[in-house]
Design an enzyme around this catalytic site. Structure first.
Site, PDB file in Angstrom:
ATOM      1  N   ASP A  76       0.868  -1.101   0.129  1.00 43.97           N
ATOM      2  CA  ASP A  76      -0.055   0.057  -0.191  1.00 43.97           C
ATOM      3  C   ASP A  76       1.028   1.271   0.094  1.00 43.97           C
ATOM      4  OD1 ASP A  76      -2.188   1.545   0.289  1.00 43.97           O
ATOM      5  OD2 ASP A  76      -2.683   1.367   2.194  1.00 43.97           O
ATOM      6  N   ASP A 101      -2.892   2.456  -5.981  1.00 42.93           N
ATOM      7  CA  ASP A 101      -1.956   2.622  -4.811  1.00 42.93           C
ATOM      8  C   ASP A 101      -1.833   1.360  -4.024  1.00 42.93           C
ATOM      9  OD1 ASP A 101      -4.248   2.928  -3.807  1.00 42.93           O
ATOM     10  OD2 ASP A 101      -3.387   4.550  -2.391  1.00 42.93           O
ATOM     11  N   GLU A 102      -2.479   0.325  -4.307  1.00 43.28           N
ATOM     12  CA  GLU A 102      -2.456  -0.997  -3.464  1.00 43.28           C
ATOM     13  C   GLU A 102      -2.517  -2.211  -4.217  1.00 43.28           C
ATOM     14  OE1 GLU A 102      -5.481  -1.889  -0.493  1.00 43.28           O
ATOM     15  OE2 GLU A 102      -6.684  -0.092  -1.551  1.00 43.28           O
TER      16      GLU A 102
END
EC number: 2.7.7.7
Length: 358
Positions: free
Chosen positions: A12, A107-108
């Site tokens: 993350d 973003d993860e």
């Protein structure tokens, strides 16, 4: 393969959008950065860095509220094209370690490294190496959670943010879940948390006391997931090819829209944007949903499913008028419009010969 033998990493990126902006602009270093709408607009916070979070600012907060909490914060307009490029570069790093990558957002992502022989087969060392590589090659900081299932890996990645690295072993899993406050459970929102509390469920240990039938009476389809998680069990696999169920876009306007021709023009532009996203995934859509939020925050949605794929904005205004014929368009002020495309199908040569909105 036994669940206990799986090695799952959840990566993350820390304050991703804001971190990209700080990386690209030296003037932003060590200052509260808010990515999102301007403070004098109706926009919201997309994300903010940790300097801004000290003031109680968080994602989805109205920008005006964020400004009142931290007047000295720097508000930055999102650069989604740049964020996508950076996300792609990070994802290429993931694929150097495993083909089993499940992106969740820009973003993860989840990684299954169960069979990897890299770093002596240590998932923790792999996660640490990936973090270092992202920092050196992309210039950003990531947090990593490592465990034997997706639920615990996700929880672990939040434990020591920013720049976290946290491991939950199979031996620690059940005790960790037992101590975890129910509000920290991934998948438990505010409404579910309140319902859990009303039943006396404050943590995982409380949840474990409830039988599956009782949970089903209260939580329906989610009951089995909650029942298993209370035992530290999550058998969800890494989904390499995540298929989108719907794709859309929406805009909150700085000034209310009133004129019907302007409203239909904005809907056409939103439809174009949504279609570009659909085509980028090599998909077609057959269901169109319009979202309208009026100035008094009353909200409506109207949907229509077509026999053929939606391929362009041809005749869009007539379709919008058909969907919104009973909804005071041109009479009441509108603050937000949105378009969502669903009933998604993979593109085929047959569809390429078809026209739109017949």
């Amino acid at each position: 393969m036994s669940v206990s033998l799986r090695k799952i990493i959840h990566l993350d990126m820390d304050a991703f959008f804001a971190a990209v902006e700080q990386r690209d602009n030296s003037k932003y270093q060590n200052k509260p950065i808010i990515v999102g709408g301007a403070p004098d607009s109706r926009g919201v916070v997309a994300t903010c860095n940790y300097e801004a979070r000290k003031y109680g600012i968080h994602s989805a907060m109205p920008s005006s509220r964020a400004f009142s909490l931290c007047p000295k914060a720097i508000f930055v307009k999102p650069r989604f094209a740049i964020y996508k490029e950076v996300s792609f570069a990070i994802r290429q790093i993931f694929y150097q370690y495993t083909a089993l990558v499940e992106p969740v957002s820009l973003d993860e992502a989840y990684l299954d490294v169960s069979h990897s022989e890299l770093c002596q087969g240590s998932a923790t060392r792999i996660a640490q190496t990936i973090k270092q590589q992202i920092l050196s090659e992309v210039g950003l900081v990531a947090s990593a959670g490592i465990s034997y299932n997706k639920f615990l890996a996700k929880i672990a990645s939040d434990m020591d943010k920013p720049d976290g690295l946290y491991l939950i072993t199979p031996e620690q899993g059940q005790d960790f879940v037992a101590r975890l406050p129910i509000g920290k459970f991934h998948g438990v929102g505010k409404a579910t948390e309140r319902k859990m509390h009303d039943l006396g469920i404050k943590n995982g240990a409380d949840l474990k006391q409830f039988s599956l039938p009782v949970l089903q009476q209260n939580f329906g389809k989610s009951a089995l997931f909650f029942f298993n998680i209370a035992q530290g069990i999550d058998e969800r696999p890494i989904r390499v090819d995540r298929e989108s169920k719907s794709i859309g876009t929406e805009t909150t306007y700085s000034q209310d829209l009133v004129q019907s021709n302007e409203i239909y023009q904005q809907l056409t532009e939103l439809l174009n944007k949504a279609l570009l996203k659909v085509y980028a995934k090599k998909l077609y859509a057959r269901t169109l949903t319009i979202k309208v939020k009026y100035h008094n925050f009353q909200q409506i949605t109207r949907s229509l499913t077509f026999n053929k794929p939606i391929k362009s904005q041809l005749a869009a205004e007539s379709v919008f008028k058909q969907l919104l014929c009973k909804d005071r368009i041109g009479e009441s002020k509108i603050r937000l419009l949105g378009i969502t495309l669903s009933t998604l199908e993979k593109q085929t040569d047959y569809y390429q010969q078809m026209d739109l909105f017949d």
